[in-house]
Write a protein that holds these residues in place. Structure first.
Motif, short mmCIF file in Angstrom:
data_model
loop_
_atom_site.label_atom_id
_atom_site.label_comp_id
_atom_site.label_asym_id
_atom_site.label_seq_id
_atom_site.Cartn_x
_atom_site.Cartn_y
_atom_site.Cartn_z
N THR A 138 51.16 31.79 37.77
CA THR A 138 52.14 32.56 38.53
C THR A 138 51.75 32.69 39.99
OG1 THR A 138 51.08 34.72 38.15
CG2 THR A 138 52.65 33.95 36.48
N TRP A 139 50.46 32.55 40.29
CA TRP A 139 49.98 32.80 41.65
C TRP A 139 50.57 34.13 42.18
CZ3 TRP A 139 47.71 28.98 45.40
CH2 TRP A 139 47.12 27.88 44.74
N ASP A 140 50.57 35.12 41.32
CA ASP A 140 51.20 36.40 41.64
C ASP A 140 50.33 37.54 41.14
OD1 ASP A 140 52.83 38.63 41.95
OD2 ASP A 140 54.66 37.58 41.35
N PRO A 141 49.34 37.98 41.93
CA PRO A 141 48.44 39.04 41.48
C PRO A 141 49.15 40.35 41.13
CG PRO A 141 47.54 37.94 43.41
CD PRO A 141 48.94 37.44 43.24
N ASP A 142 50.21 40.67 41.84
CA ASP A 142 50.93 41.90 41.54
C ASP A 142 51.54 41.85 40.13
OD1 ASP A 142 50.31 42.92 44.02
OD2 ASP A 142 52.18 42.26 44.94
N LEU A 143 52.11 40.71 39.77
CA LEU A 143 52.67 40.54 38.43
C LEU A 143 51.56 40.61 37.39
CD1 LEU A 143 54.88 39.84 36.39
CD2 LEU A 143 54.58 37.43 37.01
N THR B 4 40.63 32.70 40.86
CA THR B 4 40.20 33.32 39.61
C THR B 4 39.77 34.77 39.84
OG1 THR B 4 39.50 31.22 38.63
CG2 THR B 4 38.48 33.23 37.76
N GLY B 5 38.96 34.98 40.87
CA GLY B 5 38.52 36.34 41.18
C GLY B 5 39.67 37.27 41.50
N LYS B 6 40.65 36.75 42.22
CA LYS B 6 41.81 37.56 42.61
C LYS B 6 42.63 37.94 41.39
CE LYS B 6 45.16 37.58 46.41
NZ LYS B 6 44.44 38.57 47.21
N MET B 7 42.86 36.99 40.50
CA MET B 7 43.63 37.27 39.29
C MET B 7 42.85 38.15 38.32
SD MET B 7 46.56 35.96 39.70
CE MET B 7 47.54 34.61 40.34
N GLY B 8 41.55 37.90 38.20
CA GLY B 8 40.72 38.74 37.34
C GLY B 8 40.68 40.18 37.80
N GLN B 9 40.61 40.37 39.10
CA GLN B 9 40.64 41.73 39.65
C GLN B 9 41.98 42.40 39.36
OE1 GLN B 9 39.84 41.98 43.87
NE2 GLN B 9 40.56 44.09 44.01
N ALA B 10 43.07 41.65 39.53
CA ALA B 10 44.40 42.22 39.31
C ALA B 10 44.59 42.64 37.85
CB ALA B 10 45.47 41.20 39.71
N TYR B 11 44.22 41.77 36.92
CA TYR B 11 44.39 42.10 35.51
C TYR B 11 43.50 43.28 35.12
CZ TYR B 11 45.35 41.26 30.55
OH TYR B 11 45.76 41.39 29.24
N SER B 12 42.27 43.29 35.63
CA SER B 12 41.35 44.39 35.34
C SER B 12 41.88 45.71 35.89
CB SER B 12 39.97 44.10 35.94
OG SER B 12 39.39 42.95 35.36
N GLN B 13 42.43 45.66 37.09
CA GLN B 13 42.95 46.88 37.69
C GLN B 13 44.09 47.45 36.85
OE1 GLN B 13 41.65 48.47 40.54
NE2 GLN B 13 42.95 50.12 39.76
N GLY B 14 44.95 46.56 36.35
CA GLY B 14 46.02 47.03 35.48
C GLY B 14 45.49 47.65 34.20
N LEU B 15 44.46 47.05 33.62
CA LEU B 15 43.88 47.56 32.39
C LEU B 15 43.23 48.93 32.58
CD1 LEU B 15 42.14 44.36 30.94
CD2 LEU B 15 44.05 45.58 29.89
N ARG B 16 42.52 49.10 33.69
CA ARG B 16 41.75 50.34 33.90
C ARG B 16 42.61 51.49 34.37
NH1 ARG B 16 40.36 52.73 38.18
NH2 ARG B 16 38.19 53.23 37.67
N GLY B 17 43.74 51.20 35.03
CA GLY B 17 44.59 52.26 35.56
C GLY B 17 44.20 52.64 36.97
#
Length: 837
Positions: A73-78, A127-140
């Motif tokens: 997606t190249w879409d960290p917000d998504l 990878t780092g950018k997407m990993g940070q985005a997904y982690s941020q969503g998980l943690r709240g």
């Protein structure tokens, strides 16, 4: 009790609780299944809920696209919103533990890796950018209390399933600092991820579970307590004589892993007493101190405290329906690879063909989707055909094997690994208790019992070979073709305006955890099907749904339109139909290179991407589809690239007749350097949606242009010109400018004491424990580049290593500034450093 006082800082609460625990109670907290402490009102706690692209293994849950699809997606917000939805579903599920084992941030160095689907990209920054985005969503978003506790996987250098518990990943300092670490660091530095899982493999000769890199690097990236968990059974491997055998016994290995930074041991399933007994033995033998144990327990308790376990009110999360988010994620992960002759968007009568056209596949780390929209159901075609052969298997006595009506045969590659679906039952052939049955839902379990090969015996007969048991089943068979799948597909294709052929992989076969691919080819039966359909109707669209790239040279040359998606979850069919019909934008971009052949790749065990010209950053060839590639419904022109401080700006115009969305990508290349530099490296990207004729100015950040300098052991920015390149992919560059960067000029390497691992180039060596290098053959060498040996006439070296200047074969050791080589006279010679006097 102070540990329940929410007004106190977390460290004070943890210290109070820790002080109340006995040694036995502390030992009970070192296993994955943490024991309850009833006298303090503390319940059980289990680490490890799988949630890679939605909650897994616990029944129905929203199934989003595979991680490689989210990367596309190249879409960290998504991706962050997907993480947030997943975190919500974890929180409200009564059986889900809150320590989530996701995301996977291993950069996808080699597309043959069996777990390719679990990562986001071959690029470490993306990878780092997407990993940070997904982690941020998980943690709240609460800075103090966690919704879930995301765990990055798998630290470190892990990209092969073959011999994964035995192989050692050679990570030179530059590969380590420039390629591996950047994938993990953003999520940890930002606080988005609060835990990390160690990997099965060894790194430079040391098992990852006792690697000094955990404490010396990983934990230095944050001032928060970082919780480190083991992978399943990895602690046992450390002393297993048939696996790593790195330690003499389990008490010694467990003590070493705990001191190296592992806080939670995922071992022996739920039989925690085995692990606890090993720790008790280690403590009694003096291999561990109570301080060592306290350090790990403190981190475990900190995690639980931040999750709100000891607070009066639990965190409230609303349970919402995430079906529309699943649809959006699936749509935006679809990549349009090729579109010629006006085949797309689809018009007219459509025929849908292929073994994946009416299936929605799930992988090992998927949940159970509440429903499945297939591509067939999404398109509602005029005709449908799976395009697979139907055969009968006749035994020597004339009876049919299992099903008299025969089997539909699915080819999933790797020398024709086949799956047989019973015509009578609709279920799949399997073996249970040495008996052949047609009652399986298909390959689905950790041990796959549903895959076979038909091995021709050369006399008109065949034998059925069971892949899992590595044995032949029954006697000779005569294979009778009942229906020719390719011929049926070609017949359908000739009757429609456009044929959509849906091919790809089965996520549980040929490329999955424990099994790497051996090549990049489409399964042979799928390739034959595609060619037959195209011959019948040149207006063919190839849709690939897969966990990884394929080498599809013939298709690229002949098929007018090609689309790729990962296994896109429950909404794959609706998402794909909306894109193919032009109702939605093909918003995805490739997160990794699609090569022409596996022969363009180095050995899967060789992790030196710099020396091997590996990944899009160093690749010298011309790929089928480059990293970052993806077409749009719009057509775009780039102009007026300008440097503005630490940014560039560029004007992008949609010169097409349809609205479209573009992903402008900034790459850089250092033009002069002491060492080999990437040909291109992604620095930033931006999305822009433009109406026909509309122009927008896009701003992109140049970023950090430093690299790891082995002569000084730090990142440096070298004085040099850099080429700044903006375009549609790593190789489709639309405009560029040369930019001068002020920095250091790296002179000759000081010639006093030089670490062997800090070489510039090498041949015939392996990296081993202690930052040492060992030769694997006679004549192996290390090159250190220009080195100042002025006034130095003696080298302190191990036997079997000689110093040469200028050339590894004929050069002689001499004083002055020389191009320094260390040459090994035999295999098995180890050197840690060289000292010149």
């Amino acid at each position: 009790m102070r540990f329940r006082d929410e007004s106190l800082p977390v460290p004070e609460r943890v210290a109070d609780l820790l002080a109340r625990l006995t040694l036995d109670e502390k030992l009970g907290l070192l296993h994955q299944h943490q024991a309850p402490i009833e006298r303090l009102g503390i319940g059980v706690f289990r680490t490890g809920t799988e949630a890679l692209h939605g909650l897994a293994w616990l029944g129905e849950a929203t199934v989003f696209p595979q991680a490689i699809g989210l990367g596309a997606t190249w879409d960290p917000d998504l991706v962050q919103r997907v993480g947030q939805a997943t975190g919500d579903e974890v929180r409200v599920h009564p059986e889900a533990g809150l320590n989530v084992w996701a995301p996977v941030v291993n950069p996808l160095r080699d597309p043959r890796w069996g777990r390719n689907e679990e990562g986001y990209s071959e690029d470490p920054w993306l990878t780092g950018k997407m990993g940070q985005a997904y982690s941020q969503g998980l943690r709240g978003d609460d800075p103090d209390r966690l919704k879930t506790a995301p765990t990055l996987k798998h630290f470190l250098g892990y990209n092969n399933e073959t011999d994964r518990c035995l192989s050692s990943s050679n990570l030179s300092p530059r590969v380590l600092h420039e390629y591996e670490f950047p994938a993990y660091r953003p999520a940890i530095e930002s606080g988005a991820a609060v835990a990390v899982m160690a990997s099965y493999n060894l790194v430079n000769g040391i098992p990852a579970h006792v690697s000094p890199l955990i404490n010396e690097h990983l934990r230095t990236w944050t001032d928060q307590e970082l919780f480190i968990v083991s992978d399943a059974y990895a602690p046992n491997n450390l002393a297993d004589p048939e696996l790593q055998a790195y330690f003499a016994d389990h008490a010694t290995s467990h003590a070493a892993a705990l001191r190296a930074g592992i806080d939670s041991f995922t071992d022996q399933d739920d039989r925690a007493h085995i692990t606890i007994g090993r720790f008790r033995e280690a403590f009694d033998r003096g291999l561990l101190s109570e301080e060592d144990i306290d350090r790990a327990v403190r981190r475990a308790l900190t995690l639980r405290m931040r999750l709100g376990e000891f607070d009066a009110q639990p965190l409230e999360v609303e349970s919402e329906n995430h079906d529309e988010l699943a649809l959006e994620a699936a749509q935006r992960s679809i990549v349009l690879l090729k579109n010629e002759a006006g085949v797309l968007p689809l018009r007219g009568r459509i025929g849908v063909i292929g073994p994946l056209a009416d299936q929605v596949m799930t992988d090992w780390y998927s949940g159970t989707p509440p429903y499945r929209h297939t591509i067939r159901s999404g398109l509602s075609p005029a005709g449908f055909c799976e395009g697979v052969d139907r055969i009968a298997l006749v035994q020597e006595d004339g009876t049919h094997l299992v099903d008299p009506q025969g089997f539909d045969v699915f080819d999933w590659g790797r020398d024709d690994v086949l799956v047989f679906r019973s015509v009578s039952t609709g279920q799949y052939l399997t073996i249970k208790d040495d008996v052949l049955l047609a009652d399986s839902p298909g390959p689905h379990a950790w041990d796959v019992h549903e895959t076979f090969r038909l091995v021709q015996t050369g006399d008109g007969w065949a034998r059925l070979y069971h892949v899992f048991s590595k044995s032949f089943v029954g006697g000779r068979l005569r294979v009778e073709l009942l229906h020719d799948g390719a011929a049926q597909a070609a017949s359908l294709a000739s009757e429609v305006d456009v044929a959509v052929v849906v091919l790809g992989n089965h996520p549980m076969v040929n490329g999955r955890e424990t099994e790497d691919r051996v090549d990049l080819a489409l399964p042979r039966a799928q390739e034959r099907l595609l060619r037959a359909v195209h011959a019948a109707n040149p207006r063919t669209v190839l849709v690939i749904t897969s966990s990884y790239p394929y080498a599809i040279e013939w298709a690229c040359q002949h098929v007018p339109a090609i689309v790729w998606s990962s296994h896109g979850g429950q909404e794959l069919g609706r998402a794909m139909a909306s894109v193919l019909r032009g109702q939605a934008e093909p918003a995805g971009r490739l997160p990794q290179t699609w090569y022409r052949s596996h022969t363009e790749l180095p050995d899967i065990f060789d992790y030196d991407i710099i020396a091997n010209d590996a990944t899009y950053m160093y690749h010298l060839g011309s790929p089928l589809f480059p990293f970052g590639h993806g077409l749009s419904w719009g057509e775009f022109e780039y102009a007026n690239l300008r440097v503005d401080g630490d940014h560039v700006t560029v004007e992008i115009t949609n010169v097409g007749d349809r609205p479209g969305e573009e992903v402008a990508q900034l790459y850089t290349r250092q033009l002069r350097s002491r060492v080999k530099q990437p040909l291109r490296r992604l620095r930033d990207f931006a999305r822009v949606r433009l109406e026909p004729g509309e122009t927008a100015t896009v701003k992109l950040h140049i970023g950090d242009l430093s690299f790891w300098d082995v002569t000084s052991g730090r990142f440096v920015v070298e004085k040099s010109d850099h080429r700044l390149m903006v375009g549609r992919s790593a190789t489709d560059i639309r405009c560029g400018v040369t930019h001068s960067v002020d920095g250091v000029e790296i002179g000759p390497r000081p010639g006093d004491v030089i670490r062997a691992i800090d070489f510039d180039e090498s041949f015939g060596v392996e990296l081993v424990a202690g930052d040492a290098v060992v030769s694997t053959e006679k004549g192996a060498w290390l090159r250190f580049g220009l080195t100042d040996l002025t006034g130095r006439t003696e080298a302190i070296l191990p036997d079997g290593v000689v110093v040469r200047a200028g050339d590894p074969l004929d050069g002689r050791f001499e004083s002055g500034v020389v191009d320094l080589y260390l040459v090994f006279e035999a295999p098995g010679v180890k050197v840690q450093q060289v000292e010149f006097r």
